[in-house]
Motif scaffolding. Structure first.
Motif, PDB file in Angstrom:
ATOM      1  N   HIS A 144       0.853  -1.183   0.000  1.00  0.00           N
ATOM      2  CA  HIS A 144       0.000   0.000   0.000  1.00  0.00           C
ATOM      3  C   HIS A 144       0.891   1.237   0.000  1.00  0.00           C
ATOM      4  O   HIS A 144       1.914   1.275   0.693  1.00  0.00           O
ATOM      5  N   THR A 145       0.523   2.263  -0.760  1.00  0.00           N
ATOM      6  CA  THR A 145       1.270   3.524  -0.767  1.00  0.00           C
ATOM      7  C   THR A 145       0.314   4.697  -0.646  1.00  0.00           C
ATOM      8  O   THR A 145      -0.870   4.597  -0.976  1.00  0.00           O
ATOM      9  N   VAL A 146       0.854   5.817  -0.181  1.00  0.00           N
ATOM     10  CA  VAL A 146       0.097   7.061  -0.035  1.00  0.00           C
ATOM     11  C   VAL A 146       0.863   8.167  -0.731  1.00  0.00           C
ATOM     12  O   VAL A 146       2.063   8.353  -0.480  1.00  0.00           O
ATOM     13  N   ASP A 147       0.193   8.900  -1.600  1.00  0.00           N
ATOM     14  CA  ASP A 147       0.835  10.008  -2.304  1.00  0.00           C
ATOM     15  C   ASP A 147       0.866  11.261  -1.440  1.00  0.00           C
ATOM     16  O   ASP A 147      -0.111  11.603  -0.772  1.00  0.00           O
ATOM     17  N   VAL A 148       1.997  11.965  -1.477  1.00  0.00           N
ATOM     18  CA  VAL A 148       2.113  13.270  -0.825  1.00  0.00           C
ATOM     19  C   VAL A 148       1.267  14.284  -1.593  1.00  0.00           C
ATOM     20  O   VAL A 148       1.216  14.257  -2.815  1.00  0.00           O
ATOM     21  N   ASP A 149       0.593  15.155  -0.853  1.00  0.00           N
ATOM     22  CA  ASP A 149      -0.056  16.322  -1.451  1.00  0.00           C
ATOM     23  C   ASP A 149       0.342  17.511  -0.596  1.00  0.00           C
ATOM     24  O   ASP A 149      -0.153  17.684   0.514  1.00  0.00           O
ATOM     25  N   TYR A 150       1.260  18.326  -1.120  1.00  0.00           N
ATOM     26  CA  TYR A 150       1.868  19.377  -0.313  1.00  0.00           C
ATOM     27  C   TYR A 150       0.953  20.566  -0.037  1.00  0.00           C
ATOM     28  O   TYR A 150       1.306  21.440   0.753  1.00  0.00           O
ATOM     29  N   PHE A 151      -0.214  20.605  -0.656  1.00  0.00           N
ATOM     30  CA  PHE A 151      -1.111  21.734  -0.451  1.00  0.00           C
ATOM     31  C   PHE A 151      -2.452  21.342   0.169  1.00  0.00           C
ATOM     32  O   PHE A 151      -3.053  22.123   0.892  1.00  0.00           O
ATOM     33  N   LYS A 152      -2.935  20.131  -0.076  1.00  0.00           N
ATOM     34  CA  LYS A 152      -4.279  19.763   0.364  1.00  0.00           C
ATOM     35  C   LYS A 152      -4.301  18.761   1.513  1.00  0.00           C
ATOM     36  O   LYS A 152      -5.279  18.697   2.250  1.00  0.00           O
ATOM     37  N   GLN A 153      -3.267  17.965   1.664  1.00  0.00           N
ATOM     38  CA  GLN A 153      -3.278  16.890   2.652  1.00  0.00           C
ATOM     39  C   GLN A 153      -2.296  17.177   3.775  1.00  0.00           C
ATOM     40  O   GLN A 153      -1.108  17.385   3.535  1.00  0.00           O
ATOM     41  N   HIS A 154      -2.798  17.175   5.016  1.00  0.00           N
ATOM     42  CA  HIS A 154      -1.911  17.411   6.145  1.00  0.00           C
ATOM     43  C   HIS A 154      -0.967  16.233   6.326  1.00  0.00           C
ATOM     44  O   HIS A 154      -1.331  15.075   6.096  1.00  0.00           O
ATOM     45  N   VAL A 155       0.264  16.522   6.754  1.00  0.00           N
ATOM     46  CA  VAL A 155       1.284  15.488   6.872  1.00  0.00           C
ATOM     47  C   VAL A 155       0.885  14.414   7.884  1.00  0.00           C
ATOM     48  O   VAL A 155       1.206  13.227   7.707  1.00  0.00           O
ATOM     49  N   ILE A 156       0.157  14.779   8.929  1.00  0.00           N
ATOM     50  CA  ILE A 156      -0.276  13.781   9.913  1.00  0.00           C
ATOM     51  C   ILE A 156      -1.328  12.856   9.300  1.00  0.00           C
ATOM     52  O   ILE A 156      -1.317  11.638   9.535  1.00  0.00           O
ATOM     53  N   VAL A 157      -2.195  13.397   8.479  1.00  0.00           N
ATOM     54  CA  VAL A 157      -3.173  12.570   7.766  1.00  0.00           C
ATOM     55  C   VAL A 157      -2.462  11.655   6.769  1.00  0.00           C
ATOM     56  O   VAL A 157      -2.806  10.481   6.625  1.00  0.00           O
ATOM     57  N   GLU A 158      -1.472  12.202   6.094  1.00  0.00           N
ATOM     58  CA  GLU A 158      -0.648  11.406   5.171  1.00  0.00           C
ATOM     59  C   GLU A 158      -0.067  10.180   5.874  1.00  0.00           C
ATOM     60  O   GLU A 158      -0.140   9.057   5.344  1.00  0.00           O
ATOM     61  N   LYS A 159       0.494  10.393   7.062  1.00  0.00           N
ATOM     62  CA  LYS A 159       1.074   9.266   7.805  1.00  0.00           C
ATOM     63  C   LYS A 159      -0.010   8.275   8.244  1.00  0.00           C
ATOM     64  O   LYS A 159       0.160   7.060   8.128  1.00  0.00           O
ATOM     65  N   LEU A 160      -1.123   8.781   8.761  1.00  0.00           N
ATOM     66  CA  LEU A 160      -2.194   7.893   9.215  1.00  0.00           C
ATOM     67  C   LEU A 160      -2.733   7.039   8.076  1.00  0.00           C
ATOM     68  O   LEU A 160      -3.090   5.869   8.276  1.00  0.00           O
ATOM     69  N   ARG A 161      -2.787   7.608   6.886  1.00  0.00           N
ATOM     70  CA  ARG A 161      -3.334   6.862   5.746  1.00  0.00           C
ATOM     71  C   ARG A 161      -2.467   5.660   5.357  1.00  0.00           C
ATOM     72  O   ARG A 161      -2.925   4.774   4.614  1.00  0.00           O
ATOM     73  N   LEU A 162      -1.251   5.602   5.872  1.00  0.00           N
ATOM     74  CA  LEU A 162      -0.431   4.408   5.637  1.00  0.00           C
ATOM     75  C   LEU A 162      -1.086   3.162   6.236  1.00  0.00           C
ATOM     76  O   LEU A 162      -0.789   2.041   5.821  1.00  0.00           O
ATOM     77  N   LEU A 163      -1.975   3.363   7.198  1.00  0.00           N
ATOM     78  CA  LEU A 163      -2.641   2.237   7.858  1.00  0.00           C
ATOM     79  C   LEU A 163      -4.017   1.930   7.273  1.00  0.00           C
ATOM     80  O   LEU A 163      -4.679   0.999   7.729  1.00  0.00           O
ATOM     81  N   GLU A 164      -4.474   2.713   6.284  1.00  0.00           N
ATOM     82  CA  GLU A 164      -5.858   2.553   5.832  1.00  0.00           C
ATOM     83  C   GLU A 164      -6.131   1.182   5.222  1.00  0.00           C
ATOM     84  O   GLU A 164      -7.261   0.694   5.272  1.00  0.00           O
ATOM     85  N   CYS A 165      -5.102   0.533   4.701  1.00  0.00           N
ATOM     86  CA  CYS A 165      -5.325  -0.790   4.110  1.00  0.00           C
ATOM     87  C   CYS A 165      -5.562  -1.863   5.181  1.00  0.00           C
ATOM     88  O   CYS A 165      -5.967  -2.986   4.852  1.00  0.00           O
ATOM     89  N   PHE A 166      -5.325  -1.515   6.448  1.00  0.00           N
ATOM     90  CA  PHE A 166      -5.533  -2.486   7.526  1.00  0.00           C
ATOM     91  C   PHE A 166      -6.901  -2.326   8.197  1.00  0.00           C
ATOM     92  O   PHE A 166      -7.209  -3.028   9.147  1.00  0.00           O
ATOM     93  N   PHE A 167      -7.693  -1.383   7.697  1.00  0.00           N
ATOM     94  CA  PHE A 167      -9.043  -1.166   8.202  1.00  0.00           C
ATOM     95  C   PHE A 167     -10.067  -1.572   7.148  1.00  0.00           C
ATOM     96  O   PHE A 167      -9.876  -1.296   5.957  1.00  0.00           O
ATOM     97  N   LYS A 168     -11.147  -2.201   7.574  1.00  0.00           N
ATOM     98  CA  LYS A 168     -12.248  -2.480   6.652  1.00  0.00           C
ATOM     99  C   LYS A 168     -12.906  -1.189   6.210  1.00  0.00           C
ATOM    100  O   LYS A 168     -13.360  -1.064   5.075  1.00  0.00           O
TER     101      LYS A 168
END
Length: 386
Positions: A144-168
């Motif tokens: 699973h990968t998460v793309d950086v978005d330097y203007f719209k996505q907060h860096v903490i959300v970016e990191k949390l989304r690394l776990l989204e594939c482990f949630f239903k």
């Protein structure tokens, strides 16, 4: 997206090979991983001298330090130490080296992918195409990968989304209040304790790079105003030569009466001690630097002066915020929780460049035009005057 909600890794390695602030913003990710895998053992790999933000973190069983420019022997030793030791590597930085460490260390990987935003001209689109090609092998080795978005996505959300594939249901990632974990505190030295008196304000003027600096004369005006309102000022700074010099230059501009109410703590605080100092302050004022992120985690009222940096990507996270985006991209003043972000004028703000000249030693016009009165007005809303 494939869901791996049944995966239960026994050992997980978090990798953040960058600066101090980049380590601190991984802590909500670590907290959420602990909720997912309460019995797993967590280790953390980062650069030597950049990991104090994890001091006393109860979720990290082992911290592994490496040089930012290791030689062959250090690489060899580190690879032997890491080799297939982990069930999962969480690569929180998009660098090739971070991914290489993840590839060596674990059977499975998730990671952040850097990139160039969609542009309006051929050069921008060429850069985007190039970054996509450079990311191809990283996608190939990750589940699973998460793309950086330097203007719209907060860096903490970016990191949390690394776990989204482990949630239903990935919405669970943001259903609870999100907070940054502080390093454990350390007692202040007697020399500083004996000088401190309440109420005091911590002022941190030194960023890592020159283009994030606020003008010297503005600091002089602000500190003079704070002292006249009855506040003592603790002027903090890292031990770096340029930061120590910056504090010295600011103090040299103050009159004698004002100097008596200023404590110069430059180079005298560890990161845990900085946390102790800030926790006891009535207010923190700083520029775009790791200590500003630490201040918001301390739940101390915080005023942040931002120039080129998009608050939507790297604004200090308001502790306990529930959701994916606390901030607007552009606003002269915005307050969320105990955090106030101030930006200078201009349609180009924030540009995410290295200042107006796009280099580390550049000036930033938006900070030059962010006048002390704007900061004073923000302080008056946060604190009653003495």
């Amino acid at each position: 997206m494939t869901t791996y909600s049944k995966l239960k890794p026994k050992k997980v390695l978090f990798i953040a090979t960058r600066q101090i602030g980049d380590v601190l913003v991984t802590t909500p990710l670590i907290n959420k991983a602990r909720e997912l895998w309460p019995n797993a053992e967590f280790h953390f790999l980062g650069y030597r001298g950049k990991l104090e933000m994890l001091y006393g973190n109860p979720d990290i069983a082992e911290v592994i330090e490496t040089s930012d420019r290791p030689g062959f022997k250090e690489y060899f030793s580190l690879f032997n130490r890491l080799f297939q030791r982990y069930d999962l590597a969480v690569v929180t930085q998009p660098s090739d080296r971070a991914y290489l460490y993840g590839l060596v260390a674990a059977f499975r990987r998730v990671g952040v992918l850097g990139g160039h935003p969609q542009g309006k001209d051929a050069e921008d689109n060429h850069k985007r195409s190039k970054s996509e090609k450079q990311n191809a092998w990283k996608k190939l080795i990750c589940m699973h990968t998460v793309d950086v978005d330097y203007f719209k996505q907060h860096v903490i959300v970016e990191k949390l989304r690394l776990l989204e594939c482990f949630f239903k249901n990935s919405a669970e990632l943001f259903s609870k209040p999100i907070s940054v974990t502080l390093p454990a505190g350390e007692p202040l030295s007697p020399a500083i304790v004996n000088e401190l008196k309440q109420p005091f304000v911590v002022v941190h003027p030194g960023p890592l790079t020159a283009y994030k600096r606020w003008p010297l004369a503005y600091w002089q005006e602000l500190i003079t105003w704070l002292v006249k309102q009855g506040f003592q000022v603790a002027l903090s700074a890292s031990p770096a030569k340029q930061d120590v010099q910056l504090n010295h230059d600011i103090i040299s501009l103050l009159d004698d009466d004002c100097k008596k109410q200023v404590i110069n703590a430059a180079g005298k605080l560890t990161i845990p001690q900085a946390g102790t100092l800030i926790r006891n302050a009535v207010l923190y004022i700083g520029v775009d630097t790791s200590i500003t992120h630490l201040a918001t985690a301390c739940n101390t009222p915080t005023i942040t002066l931002l120039g080129a940096t998009p608050p939507t990507n790297f604004g200090p996270w308001p502790n306990g915020f529930r959701g994916e985006q606390p901030y607007h991209l552009r606003a002269r003043t915005q307050t969320i929780g105990n955090v106030t972000i101030l930006q200078g004028p201009g349609e180009c703000v924030p540009c995410r460049k290295a200042g107006c000249l796009d280099k580390a030693d550049s000036y930033s016009e938006c900070l030059d035009l962010l006048e002390p009165q704007q900061v004073i007005a923000a302080i008056e809303k946060v604190l009653p005057t003495q």
